[in-house]
Design a protein around this motif. Structure first.
Motif, PDB file in Angstrom:
ATOM      1  N   ILE A 140       0.955  -1.212   0.013  1.00  0.00           N
ATOM      2  CA  ILE A 140      -0.353   0.065   0.140  1.00  0.00           C
ATOM      3  C   ILE A 140       0.905   0.987   0.122  1.00  0.00           C
ATOM      4  O   ILE A 140       1.808   1.587   0.826  1.00  0.00           O
ATOM      5  N   LEU A 141       0.864   1.945  -0.916  1.00  0.00           N
ATOM      6  CA  LEU A 141       1.457   3.211  -0.994  1.00  0.00           C
ATOM      7  C   LEU A 141       0.750   4.390  -0.475  1.00  0.00           C
ATOM      8  O   LEU A 141      -0.413   4.760  -1.244  1.00  0.00           O
ATOM      9  N   ARG A 142       1.004   5.129   0.503  1.00  0.00           N
ATOM     10  CA  ARG A 142       0.097   6.281   1.255  1.00  0.00           C
ATOM     11  C   ARG A 142       0.825   7.246   1.110  1.00  0.00           C
ATOM     12  O   ARG A 142       1.964   7.582   1.254  1.00  0.00           O
ATOM     13  N   LEU A 143      -0.163   8.319   0.705  1.00  0.00           N
ATOM     14  CA  LEU A 143       0.161   9.745   0.826  1.00  0.00           C
ATOM     15  C   LEU A 143       0.031  10.503   2.091  1.00  0.00           C
ATOM     16  O   LEU A 143      -1.047  10.455   2.869  1.00  0.00           O
ATOM     17  N   GLU A 144       1.225  10.683   2.659  1.00  0.00           N
ATOM     18  CA  GLU A 144       1.350  11.306   4.074  1.00  0.00           C
ATOM     19  C   GLU A 144       0.934  12.939   3.904  1.00  0.00           C
ATOM     20  O   GLU A 144       0.766  13.527   2.864  1.00  0.00           O
ATOM     21  N   PRO A 145       0.540  13.596   5.153  1.00  0.00           N
ATOM     22  CA  PRO A 145       0.197  14.726   5.082  1.00  0.00           C
ATOM     23  C   PRO A 145       1.118  15.855   4.422  1.00  0.00           C
ATOM     24  O   PRO A 145       0.939  16.917   4.221  1.00  0.00           O
ATOM     25  N   ARG A 185       5.307   9.977   0.289  1.00  0.00           N
ATOM     26  CA  ARG A 185       4.785   8.673   0.188  1.00  0.00           C
ATOM     27  C   ARG A 185       5.393   7.609   1.132  1.00  0.00           C
ATOM     28  O   ARG A 185       6.813   7.488   1.281  1.00  0.00           O
ATOM     29  N   ARG A 186       4.574   6.774   1.524  1.00  0.00           N
ATOM     30  CA  ARG A 186       5.069   5.571   2.609  1.00  0.00           C
ATOM     31  C   ARG A 186       4.698   4.342   1.885  1.00  0.00           C
ATOM     32  O   ARG A 186       3.337   4.311   1.640  1.00  0.00           O
ATOM     33  N   LEU A 187       5.534   3.425   1.916  1.00  0.00           N
ATOM     34  CA  LEU A 187       5.302   2.048   1.626  1.00  0.00           C
ATOM     35  C   LEU A 187       4.795   1.258   2.719  1.00  0.00           C
ATOM     36  O   LEU A 187       5.663   1.051   3.794  1.00  0.00           O
ATOM     37  N   ILE A 188       3.676   0.553   2.864  1.00  0.00           N
ATOM     38  CA  ILE A 188       3.167  -0.415   3.669  1.00  0.00           C
ATOM     39  C   ILE A 188       3.128  -1.800   3.457  1.00  0.00           C
ATOM     40  O   ILE A 188       2.210  -2.165   2.319  1.00  0.00           O
ATOM     41  N   PRO A 189       3.756  -2.649   3.730  1.00  0.00           N
ATOM     42  CA  PRO A 189       3.697  -4.253   3.322  1.00  0.00           C
ATOM     43  C   PRO A 189       2.515  -4.635   4.097  1.00  0.00           C
ATOM     44  O   PRO A 189       2.392  -4.572   5.181  1.00  0.00           O
ATOM     45  N   VAL A 190       1.838  -5.612   3.255  1.00  0.00           N
ATOM     46  CA  VAL A 190       0.772  -6.189   4.154  1.00  0.00           C
ATOM     47  C   VAL A 190       0.695  -7.522   3.444  1.00  0.00           C
ATOM     48  O   VAL A 190       1.184  -8.051   2.453  1.00  0.00           O
ATOM     49  N   GLU A 203      -7.484   7.832   2.004  1.00  0.00           N
ATOM     50  CA  GLU A 203      -7.793   8.625   0.579  1.00  0.00           C
ATOM     51  C   GLU A 203      -6.479   8.487  -0.172  1.00  0.00           C
ATOM     52  O   GLU A 203      -5.421   8.620   0.361  1.00  0.00           O
ATOM     53  N   LEU A 204      -6.654   8.168  -1.533  1.00  0.00           N
ATOM     54  CA  LEU A 204      -5.436   8.225  -2.269  1.00  0.00           C
ATOM     55  C   LEU A 204      -4.423   6.932  -2.274  1.00  0.00           C
ATOM     56  O   LEU A 204      -3.595   7.178  -2.665  1.00  0.00           O
ATOM     57  N   ASP A 205      -4.911   6.012  -1.235  1.00  0.00           N
ATOM     58  CA  ASP A 205      -3.924   4.821  -1.635  1.00  0.00           C
ATOM     59  C   ASP A 205      -3.677   4.289  -2.529  1.00  0.00           C
ATOM     60  O   ASP A 205      -4.840   4.071  -3.435  1.00  0.00           O
ATOM     61  N   GLU A 206      -2.743   3.659  -2.786  1.00  0.00           N
ATOM     62  CA  GLU A 206      -2.435   2.830  -4.001  1.00  0.00           C
ATOM     63  C   GLU A 206      -2.043   1.460  -3.668  1.00  0.00           C
ATOM     64  O   GLU A 206      -0.864   1.325  -3.109  1.00  0.00           O
ATOM     65  N   VAL A 207      -2.919   0.606  -4.052  1.00  0.00           N
ATOM     66  CA  VAL A 207      -2.583  -0.879  -3.694  1.00  0.00           C
ATOM     67  C   VAL A 207      -2.135  -1.663  -4.945  1.00  0.00           C
ATOM     68  O   VAL A 207      -2.696  -1.482  -5.898  1.00  0.00           O
ATOM     69  N   THR A 208      -0.977  -2.436  -4.493  1.00  0.00           N
ATOM     70  CA  THR A 208      -0.492  -3.293  -5.676  1.00  0.00           C
ATOM     71  C   THR A 208      -0.394  -4.744  -5.095  1.00  0.00           C
ATOM     72  O   THR A 208      -0.044  -4.987  -4.039  1.00  0.00           O
ATOM     73  N   VAL A 209      -1.053  -5.554  -6.124  1.00  0.00           N
ATOM     74  CA  VAL A 209      -0.812  -7.050  -5.625  1.00  0.00           C
ATOM     75  C   VAL A 209       0.119  -7.854  -6.775  1.00  0.00           C
ATOM     76  O   VAL A 209      -0.130  -7.304  -8.022  1.00  0.00           O
ATOM     77  N   TYR A 210       0.531  -8.572  -6.325  1.00  0.00           N
ATOM     78  CA  TYR A 210       2.170  -9.203  -7.205  1.00  0.00           C
ATOM     79  C   TYR A 210       1.449 -10.551  -7.576  1.00  0.00           C
ATOM     80  O   TYR A 210       0.851 -11.524  -6.871  1.00  0.00           O
ATOM     81  N   SER A 211       1.849 -10.908  -8.753  1.00  0.00           N
ATOM     82  CA  SER A 211       1.764 -12.300  -9.383  1.00  0.00           C
ATOM     83  C   SER A 211       3.060 -13.139  -9.053  1.00  0.00           C
ATOM     84  O   SER A 211       4.047 -12.612  -9.229  1.00  0.00           O
ATOM     85  N   ARG A 212       2.872 -14.397  -8.771  1.00  0.00           N
ATOM     86  CA  ARG A 212       4.102 -15.168  -8.759  1.00  0.00           C
ATOM     87  C   ARG A 212       4.959 -15.412  -9.850  1.00  0.00           C
ATOM     88  O   ARG A 212       6.181 -15.559  -9.979  1.00  0.00           O
ATOM     89  N   THR A 213       4.188 -15.224 -11.072  1.00  0.00           N
ATOM     90  CA  THR A 213       4.511 -15.464 -12.379  1.00  0.00           C
ATOM     91  C   THR A 213       5.617 -14.447 -12.634  1.00  0.00           C
ATOM     92  O   THR A 213       6.727 -14.326 -13.340  1.00  0.00           O
ATOM     93  N   SER A 214       5.318 -13.279 -12.311  1.00  0.00           N
ATOM     94  CA  SER A 214       6.062 -12.004 -12.521  1.00  0.00           C
ATOM     95  C   SER A 214       7.445 -12.022 -11.966  1.00  0.00           C
ATOM     96  O   SER A 214       8.401 -11.391 -12.544  1.00  0.00           O
ATOM     97  N   PHE A 215       7.631 -12.871 -10.866  1.00  0.00           N
ATOM     98  CA  PHE A 215       8.897 -13.088 -10.323  1.00  0.00           C
ATOM     99  C   PHE A 215       9.893 -14.052 -11.075  1.00  0.00           C
ATOM    100  O   PHE A 215      11.033 -14.200 -10.889  1.00  0.00           O
ATOM    101  N   ARG A 216       9.035 -14.732 -11.747  1.00  0.00           N
ATOM    102  CA  ARG A 216       9.831 -16.009 -12.710  1.00  0.00           C
ATOM    103  C   ARG A 216      10.788 -15.372 -13.878  1.00  0.00           C
ATOM    104  O   ARG A 216      10.372 -14.566 -14.371  1.00  0.00           O
ATOM    105  N   PRO A 217      12.016 -15.636 -13.894  1.00  0.00           N
ATOM    106  CA  PRO A 217      12.799 -15.181 -15.011  1.00  0.00           C
ATOM    107  C   PRO A 217      12.386 -15.764 -16.368  1.00  0.00           C
ATOM    108  O   PRO A 217      11.827 -16.592 -16.253  1.00  0.00           O
ATOM    109  N   GLN A 218      12.640 -14.807 -17.187  1.00  0.00           N
ATOM    110  CA  GLN A 218      12.281 -15.118 -18.822  1.00  0.00           C
ATOM    111  C   GLN A 218      13.183 -16.267 -19.158  1.00  0.00           C
ATOM    112  O   GLN A 218      14.021 -15.885 -19.871  1.00  0.00           O
TER     113      GLN A 218
END
Length: 388
Positions: free
Chosen positions: A52-57, A61-66, A79-94
């Motif tokens: 979660i990328l959170r906008l501070e007063p 920006r502060r990165l919050i791992p969940v 308000e204005l939080d940006e949540v990013t969900v990752y795929s295991r496949t994206s960590f796999r080398p090409q």
């Protein structure tokens, strides 16, 4: 009216969910509720950690791992939080495999689980007609890299199942036992070429021979004399000393040969072994010598036996002002290049090179300009000295 400001009361969700996008922030909206709105995470989601990328007063920006693992804390979103969900496949080398040799499209291909040798051949467009089916080679990363080992080589027999085109010719030499091993990441597959297989080598003979045309070589050691025999020999009008031989390979171009010597001695060095693209032209007798280059009137001059290059230059109006007479050379009709003192043969070219501009002589206009400037400067100095 005031201009509408930046968007408010929203959060964004991106990454490995079914419906990523921007969502309205309701009171008490949690991370799990937002994921539910987006259809939930996809099956290959990396649940152990999201961000979660959170906008501070203070606008930082502060990165919050969940964690998305069921039973983990379910944080409230702001308000204005940006949540990013990752795929295991994206960590796999090409990971890739390479297919080279006698295939239609050699190169790199993306590795897939359970991929076999046959699958690799299909990805490479199938085999070419010259493919060697008795054995293929797979180079694989070694399990142990002791003693400087870089790869392990696996040899695999093939058969007609690898011939994807039923109209091809490679199936005729297929083996009776085939292997279709499962490939590993970074394998290199090499499909060999059938030994001795190549397309026909064609050469051309033209001019004063009985049957001019395009001929296909029947042996690797076929020579110029063999080609002339197949073309029926020379006609009575053939000018042997003017024969012109050209080689296309490596852009060699015109090659000077002494066909007269070759016809007397088949073992002469000029009786070259023919290569694909070679051409031989035997002209008619041409009693003209062409004079070109730095002469006053480039022209063709009738051949005079025993005359040297100077004779033909005189008949072309003599040397031009920028002629470099000492570097005059003769291109004989067979392509051989001789110095100006050699005998000139019928059909030859006498070439007089030009001297560079720096060798022509002094530039009087430039010298006069420089001299005038120096004289003017000197007079100015004298006048000033007298005034002082």
């Amino acid at each position: 009216y005031s201009v509408v400001g930046p968007p408010r009361n929203q959060v964004s969700l991106r990454g490995n969910v079914w419906r990523p996008g921007t969502y309205e922030l309701d009171s008490g909206l949690t991370l799990s509720a937002l994921l539910a709105r987006a259809g939930g995470p996809k099956p290959d989601t990396y649940l152990e950690r999201a961000h979660i990328l959170r906008l501070e007063p203070d606008s930082t920006r502060r990165l919050i791992p969940v964690s998305l693992v069921p039973g983990s804390p379910d944080p409230l979103l702001m308000e204005l939080d940006e949540v990013t969900v990752y795929s295991r496949t994206s960590f796999r080398p090409q990971r890739q495999i390479a297919v080279f040799g006698s295939v239609q499209r050699p190169g790199l291909h993306t590795f897939r689980d359970s991929m076999t040798l046959l699958d690799a051949v299909i990805l490479a467009g199938g085999l070419r007609d010259e493919a060697y089916l008795l054995e293929a080679e797979i180079s694989r990363l070694p399990h142990e890299r002791t003693d400087g080992r870089l790869a392990e080589v696996i040899r695999v027999p093939l058969d007609s199942t690898f011939v994807l085109d039923p109209t091809g010719y490679v199936a005729r030499q297929a083996g009776s036992r085939a292997g279709n091993p499962v490939l590993q990441p970074y394998d290199n597959v090499f499909i060999r070429r059938l030994p001795g297989w190549e397309l026909q080598r064609n050469v051309v003979v033209s001019g004063e021979v009985r049957f001019p045309g395009r001929y296909t070589l029947t042996r690797r050691d076929e020579r110029i004399t063999d080609l002339l025999e197949r073309a029926g020999g020379l006609t009575e009008a053939a000018y042997v000393r003017g024969a012109q031989f050209n080689r296309a390979e490596a852009r060699a171009g015109r090659v000077g040969i002494d066909l007269e010597r070759v016809l007397r001695d088949r073992n002469h060095r000029d009786n070259l072994i023919l290569l694909a693209g070679d051409s031989l032209h035997v002209p008619q007798y041409q009693p003209v010598v062409v004079v070109e280059g730095a002469v006053n009137s480039p022209v063709g001059v009738s051949y005079a036996p025993g005359r040297g290059a100077g004779y033909y230059v005189d008949r072309a109006g003599g040397y031009a002002r920028r002629a470099d007479a000492r570097r005059t050379y003769i291109v004989q009709p067979n392509g051989r290049v001789d110095r100006r003192g050699a005998d000139v043969e019928p059909g030859a070219r006498v070439v007089v090179p030009f001297r560079p501009d720096t060798d022509v002589g002094p530039n009087w206009v430039q010298l006069l300009t420089i001299t005038s400037g120096l004289v003017t400067s000197l007079l100015s100095i004298i006048v000033i000295s007298r005034q002082l």
